[in-house]
Design a protein around this motif. Structure first.
Motif, PDB file in Angstrom:
ATOM      1  N   ALA A 197     -10.333   1.643  -2.394  1.00  0.00           N
ATOM      2  CA  ALA A 197      -9.947   0.511  -3.235  1.00  0.00           C
ATOM      3  C   ALA A 197     -11.166  -0.138  -3.880  1.00  0.00           C
ATOM      4  N   SER A 198     -12.250  -0.246  -3.137  1.00  0.00           N
ATOM      5  CA  SER A 198     -13.462  -0.877  -3.670  1.00  0.00           C
ATOM      6  C   SER A 198     -14.104  -0.003  -4.755  1.00  0.00           C
ATOM      7  N   GLU A 199     -14.042   1.334  -4.561  1.00  0.00           N
ATOM      8  CA  GLU A 199     -14.597   2.240  -5.562  1.00  0.00           C
ATOM      9  C   GLU A 199     -13.795   2.179  -6.860  1.00  0.00           C
ATOM     10  N   ARG A 200     -12.462   2.108  -6.712  1.00  0.00           N
ATOM     11  CA  ARG A 200     -11.608   2.011  -7.899  1.00  0.00           C
ATOM     12  C   ARG A 200     -11.886   0.710  -8.662  1.00  0.00           C
ATOM     13  N   GLN A 201     -12.024  -0.364  -7.929  1.00  0.00           N
ATOM     14  CA  GLN A 201     -12.275  -1.649  -8.566  1.00  0.00           C
ATOM     15  C   GLN A 201     -13.624  -1.643  -9.314  1.00  0.00           C
ATOM     16  N   ALA A 202     -14.644  -1.098  -8.668  1.00  0.00           N
ATOM     17  CA  ALA A 202     -15.976  -1.052  -9.286  1.00  0.00           C
ATOM     18  C   ALA A 202     -15.959  -0.185 -10.544  1.00  0.00           C
TER      19      ALA A 202
ATOM     20  N   GLU B 290     -13.307   0.592 -12.440  1.00  0.00           N
ATOM     21  CA  GLU B 290     -12.502  -0.045 -13.483  1.00  0.00           C
ATOM     22  C   GLU B 290     -13.259  -1.184 -14.160  1.00  0.00           C
ATOM     23  N   GLU B 291     -14.022  -1.933 -13.395  1.00  0.00           N
ATOM     24  CA  GLU B 291     -14.825  -3.019 -13.970  1.00  0.00           C
ATOM     25  C   GLU B 291     -15.913  -2.456 -14.893  1.00  0.00           C
TER      26      GLU B 291
END
Length: 203
Positions: free
Chosen positions: A105-110, A112-113
């Motif tokens: 989840a943290s990798e996806r968020q980073a 996408e940002e």
């Protein structure tokens, strides 16, 4: 990105010039009651109004053609650069979409940002490129306009013209113009001769 095209046909303006000596001559001749003399004066006044075909001018004036080619090259380069960056961004998006299910989840968020920042950057690059091109166009065609009007002022003074109009089939502000009043060839030849001389002086 194509704003240069809207400026291409508007580089010639009307120039008004009066000659005091010629006005005095006309006043002196108007004192006679001879109808033939009055008719001659009327014809002389009419002959002082001439026009330039701006369509022909834009096609044959070498300075104008050089500037147009220069701006077209700038537009093409800007479009190519932005297209290249856009395609690279799309590849990154496609790569993320393939891998997102294996990311935390943290990798996806980073990711996408990061992609959102790149998308914003591309938008700013596009706006900046358009703004820069518009400024270049205004400056370059402003120089062309100045060259034309300065030449027309001198040419009109030399020939005794009191009014120089523009005529264009694409934007007909003048509905009819007698071919006898067309001085386009004289103007184009004179402008090109001046431009050739200026280029030679630079070398």
């Amino acid at each position: 990105m194509n704003t240069w095209k809207t400026l291409a046909m508007t580089v010639v303006a009307a120039a008004t010039l009066a000659s005091c000596n010629q006005q005095n001559d006309n006043k002196a001749s108007s004192n006679t009651n001879d109808s033939t003399a009055v008719a001659s004066n009327t014809d002389a006044k009419a002959e002082k109004i001439v026009y330039v075909n701006s369509d022909t001018l834009s096609e044959k004036y070498e300075y104008y053609k050089e500037i147009r080619t220069k701006l077209e090259a700038k537009v093409k380069k800007a479009q190519t650069d932005l297209q290249s960056k856009g395609q690279a961004f799309q590849r990154e998006v496609a790569d993320y979409q393939q891998k997102m299910n294996t990311m935390s989840a943290s990798e996806r968020q980073a990711t996408e940002e990061r992609l959102a920042r790149k998308q914003d950057e591309l938008g700013r690059l596009d706006q900046n490129a358009s703004s820069s091109l518009a400024q270049d166009e205004a400056t370059e065609f402003g120089n062309v306009y100045t060259a034309i009007t300065e030449y027309l002022k001198k040419h009109a003074e030399d020939k005794g013209y009191t009014l120089v109009l523009t005529y264009s089939t694409k934007n007909p502000s003048v509905l009819y113009a007698d071919k006898k009043l067309d001085i386009t060839k004289q103007v184009v030849d004179g402008l090109n001769a001046d431009y050739k001389k200026k280029n030679a002086d630079k070398k």
